[in-house]
Design a protein around this motif. Sequence first.
Motif, PDB file in Angstrom:
ATOM      1  N   ILE A  57     -27.246 -70.918   5.013  1.00 29.30           N
ATOM      2  CA  ILE A  57     -28.452 -71.383   5.697  1.00 29.30           C
ATOM      3  C   ILE A  57     -29.555 -71.597   4.658  1.00 29.30           C
ATOM      4  CG2 ILE A  57     -30.230 -70.836   7.396  1.00 29.30           C
ATOM      5  CD1 ILE A  57     -28.142 -69.139   8.859  1.00 29.30           C
ATOM      6  N   GLU A  58     -29.826 -72.840   4.354  1.00 30.33           N
ATOM      7  CA  GLU A  58     -30.818 -73.167   3.335  1.00 30.33           C
ATOM      8  C   GLU A  58     -32.209 -72.710   3.777  1.00 30.33           C
ATOM      9  OE1 GLU A  58     -32.410 -77.060   0.811  1.00 30.33           O
ATOM     10  OE2 GLU A  58     -30.707 -77.229   2.192  1.00 30.33           O
ATOM     11  N   GLY A  59     -32.874 -71.973   2.898  1.00 31.30           N
ATOM     12  CA  GLY A  59     -34.223 -71.517   3.192  1.00 31.30           C
ATOM     13  C   GLY A  59     -34.300 -70.116   3.758  1.00 31.30           C
ATOM     14  N   LEU A  60     -33.152 -69.524   4.138  1.00 31.37           N
ATOM     15  CA  LEU A  60     -33.156 -68.160   4.647  1.00 31.37           C
ATOM     16  C   LEU A  60     -33.418 -67.195   3.487  1.00 31.37           C
ATOM     17  CD1 LEU A  60     -32.597 -66.448   7.253  1.00 31.37           C
ATOM     18  CD2 LEU A  60     -30.282 -66.145   6.366  1.00 31.37           C
ATOM     19  N   GLU A  61     -34.470 -66.418   3.579  1.00 35.50           N
ATOM     20  CA  GLU A  61     -34.907 -65.603   2.448  1.00 35.50           C
ATOM     21  C   GLU A  61     -34.457 -64.147   2.503  1.00 35.50           C
ATOM     22  OE1 GLU A  61     -39.346 -66.956   1.676  1.00 35.50           O
ATOM     23  OE2 GLU A  61     -38.877 -66.799   3.824  1.00 35.50           O
ATOM     24  N   TYR A  62     -34.421 -63.575   3.719  1.00 29.96           N
ATOM     25  CA  TYR A  62     -34.190 -62.137   3.836  1.00 29.96           C
ATOM     26  C   TYR A  62     -33.200 -61.829   4.958  1.00 29.96           C
ATOM     27  CZ  TYR A  62     -38.571 -62.249   1.229  1.00 29.96           C
ATOM     28  OH  TYR A  62     -39.544 -62.539   0.303  1.00 29.96           O
ATOM     29  N   VAL A  63     -32.381 -60.804   4.708  1.00 29.05           N
ATOM     30  CA  VAL A  63     -31.468 -60.287   5.722  1.00 29.05           C
ATOM     31  C   VAL A  63     -31.649 -58.771   5.767  1.00 29.05           C
ATOM     32  CG1 VAL A  63     -29.080 -60.034   6.458  1.00 29.05           C
ATOM     33  CG2 VAL A  63     -29.802 -62.135   5.313  1.00 29.05           C
ATOM     34  N   MET A  64     -31.863 -58.257   6.963  1.00 27.39           N
ATOM     35  CA  MET A  64     -32.028 -56.826   7.162  1.00 27.39           C
ATOM     36  C   MET A  64     -30.761 -56.271   7.798  1.00 27.39           C
ATOM     37  SD  MET A  64     -35.224 -54.996   9.069  1.00 27.39           S
ATOM     38  CE  MET A  64     -34.668 -55.420  10.716  1.00 27.39           C
ATOM     39  N   THR A  65     -30.139 -55.287   7.167  1.00 28.32           N
ATOM     40  CA  THR A  65     -28.869 -54.747   7.647  1.00 28.32           C
ATOM     41  C   THR A  65     -29.012 -53.276   8.031  1.00 28.32           C
ATOM     42  OG1 THR A  65     -28.153 -54.117   5.421  1.00 28.32           O
ATOM     43  CG2 THR A  65     -27.594 -56.340   6.164  1.00 28.32           C
ATOM     44  N   ALA A  66     -27.930 -52.729   8.597  1.00 28.45           N
ATOM     45  CA  ALA A  66     -27.865 -51.297   8.936  1.00 28.45           C
ATOM     46  C   ALA A  66     -29.066 -50.845   9.748  1.00 28.45           C
ATOM     47  CB  ALA A  66     -27.707 -50.461   7.665  1.00 28.45           C
ATOM     48  N   ASN A  67     -29.440 -51.656  10.742  1.00 25.86           N
ATOM     49  CA  ASN A  67     -30.555 -51.314  11.633  1.00 25.86           C
ATOM     50  C   ASN A  67     -31.849 -51.016  10.887  1.00 25.86           C
ATOM     51  OD1 ASN A  67     -29.148 -51.576  14.119  1.00 25.86           O
ATOM     52  ND2 ASN A  67     -28.195 -49.579  13.799  1.00 25.86           N
ATOM     53  N   GLY A  68     -32.144 -51.847   9.903  1.00 27.33           N
ATOM     54  CA  GLY A  68     -33.408 -51.718   9.189  1.00 27.33           C
ATOM     55  C   GLY A  68     -33.385 -50.839   7.973  1.00 27.33           C
ATOM     56  N   SER A  69     -32.228 -50.282   7.620  1.00 25.94           N
ATOM     57  CA  SER A  69     -32.149 -49.373   6.484  1.00 25.94           C
ATOM     58  C   SER A  69     -32.004 -50.085   5.146  1.00 25.94           C
ATOM     59  CB  SER A  69     -30.967 -48.409   6.664  1.00 25.94           C
ATOM     60  OG  SER A  69     -31.194 -47.569   7.768  1.00 25.94           O
ATOM     61  N   ARG A  70     -31.747 -51.393   5.165  1.00 24.57           N
ATOM     62  CA  ARG A  70     -31.561 -52.138   3.929  1.00 24.57           C
ATOM     63  C   ARG A  70     -32.039 -53.577   4.142  1.00 24.57           C
ATOM     64  NH1 ARG A  70     -28.061 -51.241  -0.497  1.00 24.57           N
ATOM     65  NH2 ARG A  70     -27.228 -53.078  -1.530  1.00 24.57           N
ATOM     66  N   ILE A  71     -32.871 -54.056   3.230  1.00 24.17           N
ATOM     67  CA  ILE A  71     -33.329 -55.448   3.277  1.00 24.17           C
ATOM     68  C   ILE A  71     -32.866 -56.138   2.004  1.00 24.17           C
ATOM     69  CG2 ILE A  71     -35.288 -57.009   3.421  1.00 24.17           C
ATOM     70  CD1 ILE A  71     -36.850 -54.779   4.800  1.00 24.17           C
ATOM     71  N   ILE A  72     -32.184 -57.267   2.180  1.00 30.64           N
ATOM     72  CA  ILE A  72     -31.608 -57.998   1.049  1.00 30.64           C
ATOM     73  C   ILE A  72     -32.368 -59.300   0.852  1.00 30.64           C
ATOM     74  CG2 ILE A  72     -29.492 -59.042   0.117  1.00 30.64           C
ATOM     75  CD1 ILE A  72     -28.153 -57.280   2.509  1.00 30.64           C
ATOM     76  N   ARG A  73     -32.702 -59.596  -0.391  1.00 25.30           N
ATOM     77  CA  ARG A  73     -33.287 -60.898  -0.731  1.00 25.30           C
ATOM     78  C   ARG A  73     -32.138 -61.835  -1.054  1.00 25.30           C
ATOM     79  NH1 ARG A  73     -37.184 -59.887  -5.271  1.00 25.30           N
ATOM     80  NH2 ARG A  73     -35.248 -59.702  -6.448  1.00 25.30           N
ATOM     81  N   THR A  74     -32.016 -62.899  -0.278  1.00 25.45           N
ATOM     82  CA  THR A  74     -30.817 -63.731  -0.374  1.00 25.45           C
ATOM     83  C   THR A  74     -30.729 -64.541  -1.658  1.00 25.45           C
ATOM     84  OG1 THR A  74     -31.884 -65.536   0.838  1.00 25.45           O
ATOM     85  CG2 THR A  74     -30.655 -63.928   2.126  1.00 25.45           C
ATOM     86  N   VAL A  75     -31.852 -64.854  -2.277  1.00 29.03           N
ATOM     87  CA  VAL A  75     -31.821 -65.706  -3.459  1.00 29.03           C
ATOM     88  C   VAL A  75     -31.024 -65.072  -4.594  1.00 29.03           C
ATOM     89  CG1 VAL A  75     -33.998 -64.824  -4.444  1.00 29.03           C
ATOM     90  CG2 VAL A  75     -33.218 -67.142  -5.007  1.00 29.03           C
ATOM     91  N   ASP A  76     -31.052 -63.733  -4.686  1.00 33.95           N
ATOM     92  CA  ASP A  76     -30.289 -63.062  -5.741  1.00 33.95           C
ATOM     93  C   ASP A  76     -29.405 -61.937  -5.204  1.00 33.95           C
ATOM     94  OD1 ASP A  76     -32.271 -61.296  -5.056  1.00 33.95           O
ATOM     95  OD2 ASP A  76     -33.240 -61.262  -7.021  1.00 33.95           O
ATOM     96  N   ASP A  77     -29.305 -61.843  -3.850  1.00 39.03           N
ATOM     97  CA  ASP A  77     -28.429 -60.860  -3.217  1.00 39.03           C
ATOM     98  C   ASP A  77     -28.794 -59.431  -3.604  1.00 39.03           C
ATOM     99  OD1 ASP A  77     -26.380 -60.218  -1.480  1.00 39.03           O
ATOM    100  OD2 ASP A  77     -24.828 -60.262  -3.018  1.00 39.03           O
ATOM    101  N   LYS A  78     -30.091 -59.167  -3.785  1.00 40.64           N
ATOM    102  CA  LYS A  78     -30.553 -57.849  -4.217  1.00 40.64           C
ATOM    103  C   LYS A  78     -31.313 -57.143  -3.092  1.00 40.64           C
ATOM    104  CE  LYS A  78     -29.143 -58.205  -8.511  1.00 40.64           C
ATOM    105  NZ  LYS A  78     -28.054 -57.349  -9.036  1.00 40.64           N
ATOM    106  N   PRO A  79     -31.131 -55.800  -2.972  1.00 41.45           N
ATOM    107  CA  PRO A  79     -31.911 -55.057  -1.982  1.00 41.45           C
ATOM    108  C   PRO A  79     -33.354 -54.891  -2.454  1.00 41.45           C
ATOM    109  CG  PRO A  79     -30.521 -53.554  -3.233  1.00 41.45           C
ATOM    110  CD  PRO A  79     -30.151 -54.936  -3.672  1.00 41.45           C
ATOM    111  N   ILE A  80     -34.299 -55.111  -1.548  1.00 39.57           N
ATOM    112  CA  ILE A  80     -35.705 -54.897  -1.890  1.00 39.57           C
ATOM    113  C   ILE A  80     -36.275 -53.710  -1.121  1.00 39.57           C
ATOM    114  CG2 ILE A  80     -36.105 -57.301  -2.514  1.00 39.57           C
ATOM    115  CD1 ILE A  80     -37.407 -57.688   0.241  1.00 39.57           C
TER     116      ILE A  80
END
Length: 273
Positions: A57-80
């Motif tokens: 999905i082009e432009g999708l920046e962030y994914v929050m997993t584990a019910n809010g326990s982890r937020i990933i920045r999609t551009v570099d696949d890193k947790p913030i």
Amino acid sequence: MSIKMIGLDLDGTALDPKGHFSDRVKEAFAAAMRQGIHIVIATGRPQSALPKEIWQIEGLEYVMTANGSRIIRTVDDKPIYENYLEPSVVDRLREITEENGLQAEIFVEGTAYIGRPEWDAIMAGKSFHRSKAYVSSTRTPVDDIYGWMTENRTRIEDMVINYDTLEEKEAALALLREVPDITITSAMRLNNEIGSATASKANGLRQLMEMLGVKREELMVCGDSPNDIAMIRFAGLGVAMGNALDSVKEAADAVTLSNAEDGVAAAIERYAL
């Protein structure tokens, strides 16, 4: 005030009944992002169980997993952002699950681990409420899940307990409710999802909003399950899916169409665009 962030649950919400983003939903995402709106996936799944479509999905920046326990920045696949269970709490959860033979899974830094006996039973087709295809593609089996829990006690972001019956779930809940400093929710009828005292989709979104300068009244969310209620109540506009449980609809400000009818797209089109 205009919407600047949209938080979306996956299963039963942004994904259709076959587990995909429909063309209309993807078009709504694109239209919202062209207006500068942040689309944030907010799921109970671990990172290892995210659909591959998310990364397309082009432009999708962030994914929050584990019910809010982890937020990933999609551009570099890193947790913030990460929110782990306290080690002492993990020790108590191990006692409860091991002594009662409960089917525990643990999420460690984005990967979901499952006990070998449960894995073998699912692979042999002996589980009637868990998908063999889904578990085999998203879980990593370990011989001793309880020992693995202790070995990784400082890095556990979420824990899932799966049950065979509602009676088993109620009995376990009586024990789990005595454990301090945890949150207990569910995404499915026969499971519980356990996070830290401050873990929720609402808190995860709050953390991200602070980073991005988004106000509460500028947040819209969509969900269908009990683990979505916290963010639905937190958001300026909380939207329940047409297929949501009644408890979710009661917590919401509005109800959209079902996920089979592109309800997320309908909500974005009506309230955000």
